[in-house]
Design an enzyme around this catalytic site. Structure first.
Site, PDB file in Angstrom:
ATOM      1  N   HIS A   1      -2.793   7.557   6.633  1.00 54.07           N
ATOM      2  CA  HIS A   1      -1.762   8.440   6.070  1.00 54.07           C
ATOM      3  C   HIS A   1      -2.369   9.754   5.568  1.00 54.07           C
ATOM      4  O   HIS A   1      -1.727  10.793   5.619  1.00 54.07           O
ATOM      5  CB  HIS A   1      -1.053   7.762   4.888  1.00 54.07           C
ATOM      6  CG  HIS A   1       0.075   6.862   5.290  1.00 54.07           C
ATOM      7  ND1 HIS A   1       1.188   7.308   5.964  1.00 54.07           N
ATOM      8  CD2 HIS A   1       0.277   5.534   5.096  1.00 54.07           C
ATOM      9  CE1 HIS A   1       2.023   6.298   6.170  1.00 54.07           C
ATOM     10  NE2 HIS A   1       1.496   5.198   5.650  1.00 54.07           N
TER      11      HIS A   1
ATOM     12  N   GLY B   1       0.838  -1.187   0.000  1.00 55.33           N
ATOM     13  CA  GLY B   1       0.000   0.000   0.000  1.00 55.33           C
ATOM     14  C   GLY B   1       0.874   1.239   0.000  1.00 55.33           C
ATOM     15  O   GLY B   1       2.013   1.207   0.485  1.00 55.33           O
TER      16      GLY B   1
ATOM     17  N   GLN C   1       3.038  10.004   1.178  1.00 55.40           N
ATOM     18  CA  GLN C   1       4.311   9.300   1.292  1.00 55.40           C
ATOM     19  C   GLN C   1       5.235   9.576   0.115  1.00 55.40           C
ATOM     20  O   GLN C   1       6.433   9.286   0.188  1.00 55.40           O
ATOM     21  CB  GLN C   1       4.079   7.782   1.372  1.00 55.40           C
ATOM     22  CG  GLN C   1       3.415   7.345   2.656  1.00 55.40           C
ATOM     23  CD  GLN C   1       3.267   5.839   2.677  1.00 55.40           C
ATOM     24  OE1 GLN C   1       2.306   5.301   2.148  1.00 55.40           O
ATOM     25  NE2 GLN C   1       4.222   5.144   3.273  1.00 55.40           N
TER      26      GLN C   1
ATOM     27  N   HIS D   1      -4.707   1.435   7.228  1.00 56.01           N
ATOM     28  CA  HIS D   1      -3.343   1.959   7.356  1.00 56.01           C
ATOM     29  C   HIS D   1      -3.116   3.089   6.339  1.00 56.01           C
ATOM     30  O   HIS D   1      -2.614   4.158   6.696  1.00 56.01           O
ATOM     31  CB  HIS D   1      -2.350   0.811   7.137  1.00 56.01           C
ATOM     32  CG  HIS D   1      -0.912   1.221   7.128  1.00 56.01           C
ATOM     33  ND1 HIS D   1       0.007   0.745   8.047  1.00 56.01           N
ATOM     34  CD2 HIS D   1      -0.221   2.076   6.316  1.00 56.01           C
ATOM     35  CE1 HIS D   1       1.189   1.294   7.788  1.00 56.01           C
ATOM     36  NE2 HIS D   1       1.086   2.097   6.736  1.00 56.01           N
ATOM     37  N   GLU D   2      -3.505   2.850   5.077  1.00 56.29           N
ATOM     38  CA  GLU D   2      -3.277   3.862   4.039  1.00 56.29           C
ATOM     39  C   GLU D   2      -4.152   5.097   4.239  1.00 56.29           C
ATOM     40  O   GLU D   2      -3.708   6.223   4.041  1.00 56.29           O
ATOM     41  CB  GLU D   2      -3.502   3.266   2.640  1.00 56.29           C
ATOM     42  CG  GLU D   2      -2.543   2.149   2.262  1.00 56.29           C
ATOM     43  CD  GLU D   2      -1.093   2.447   2.570  1.00 56.29           C
ATOM     44  OE1 GLU D   2      -0.661   3.603   2.434  1.00 56.29           O
ATOM     45  OE2 GLU D   2      -0.383   1.506   2.976  1.00 56.29           O
TER      46      GLU D   2
ATOM     47  N   CYS E   1       5.581  -0.143   7.191  1.00 60.25           N
ATOM     48  CA  CYS E   1       5.252   1.038   6.397  1.00 60.25           C
ATOM     49  C   CYS E   1       6.492   1.455   5.617  1.00 60.25           C
ATOM     50  O   CYS E   1       7.590   1.459   6.172  1.00 60.25           O
ATOM     51  CB  CYS E   1       4.818   2.168   7.340  1.00 60.25           C
ATOM     52  SG  CYS E   1       4.401   3.693   6.494  1.00 60.25           S
ATOM     53  N   LEU E   2       6.321   1.798   4.349  1.00 61.17           N
ATOM     54  CA  LEU E   2       7.469   2.192   3.519  1.00 61.17           C
ATOM     55  C   LEU E   2       8.114   3.477   4.033  1.00 61.17           C
ATOM     56  O   LEU E   2       9.264   3.757   3.709  1.00 61.17           O
ATOM     57  CB  LEU E   2       7.046   2.352   2.057  1.00 61.17           C
ATOM     58  CG  LEU E   2       6.571   1.053   1.376  1.00 61.17           C
ATOM     59  CD1 LEU E   2       6.099   1.346  -0.047  1.00 61.17           C
ATOM     60  CD2 LEU E   2       7.666  -0.002   1.364  1.00 61.17           C
TER      61      LEU E   2
HETATM   62 NI    NI Z   1       2.359   3.320   5.630  1.00 59.69          NI
END
Ligand code: NI
Length: 171
Positions: free
Chosen positions: A140, A46, A51, A136-137, A94-95
């Site tokens: 963000h 995701g 991000q 989660h996304e 998470c990236l």
């Molecule tokens: Ni994330």
């Protein structure tokens, strides 16, 4: 398509509330394509626009496992319109917080309203890991990271580990 730069914690854009799109056009579709490519290259499941440095409400998700057909989802202006009372605990990463993982408790299923790649209004009932990925996304987009859902002590440990990893990479 182009690979985008992924912004990492504690970049301030990750704490900002993102703004809605007025609609889906070719420019946004190109951006969604780039986001998806960036996510695949980073082995993520995701990615949210903030991000990659864009404070707007767009998310890409693909929870297909390795060896399975890719199943990309594009969610523009997504909104959670229902959450189950039942909760589930799942390990998340998470990236923007590379190499870290932690268990997070969230509603087990959610109903989401969003605009898709073609500009069509959609609704989706997400369960299991898809529910986790979507929550989660979407977090963000409101400047919330998964580490904001764990205890302060656990969060401090994770941030310390991130800093240690970075130091080791530099040396
Ligand atoms: Ni994330």
């Amino acid at each position: 398509m182009a690979k985008l730069k992924i912004y990492e914690y504690p970049h301030p854009i990750l704490k900002k509330k993102a703004e809605n799109y007025s609609g889906v056009d070719d420019e946004l579709r190109r951006f969604l394509d780039d986001m998806l490519e960036t996510m695949y290259e980073a082995n993520g499941c995701g990615l949210a626009a903030p991000q990659v440095g864009v404070s707007k409400r767009a998310v890409v998700v693909d929870i297909a496992r390795e060896g399975e057909e890719p199943a990309p989802m594009y969610l523009v202006n997504p909104e959670i319109i229902w959450k189950s009372d039942e909760k589930e605990i799942c390990e998340e990463g998470c990236l923007s917080l590379p190499e870290l993982r932690a268990e997070v408790e969230r509603p087990a299923s959610v109903r989401v309203r969003y605009i898709d790649y073609d500009g069509k209004a959609c609704e989706l009932l997400a369960e299991d890991f898809l529910a986790v990925a979507i929550q989660h996304e979407l977090d963000h987009l409101d400047g919330i990271l998964y580490i904001d859902h764990v205890s302060r002590l656990k969060r401090q440990m994770l941030v310390k580990k991130l800093e240690k990893n970075r130091k080791e990479k530099r040396s």
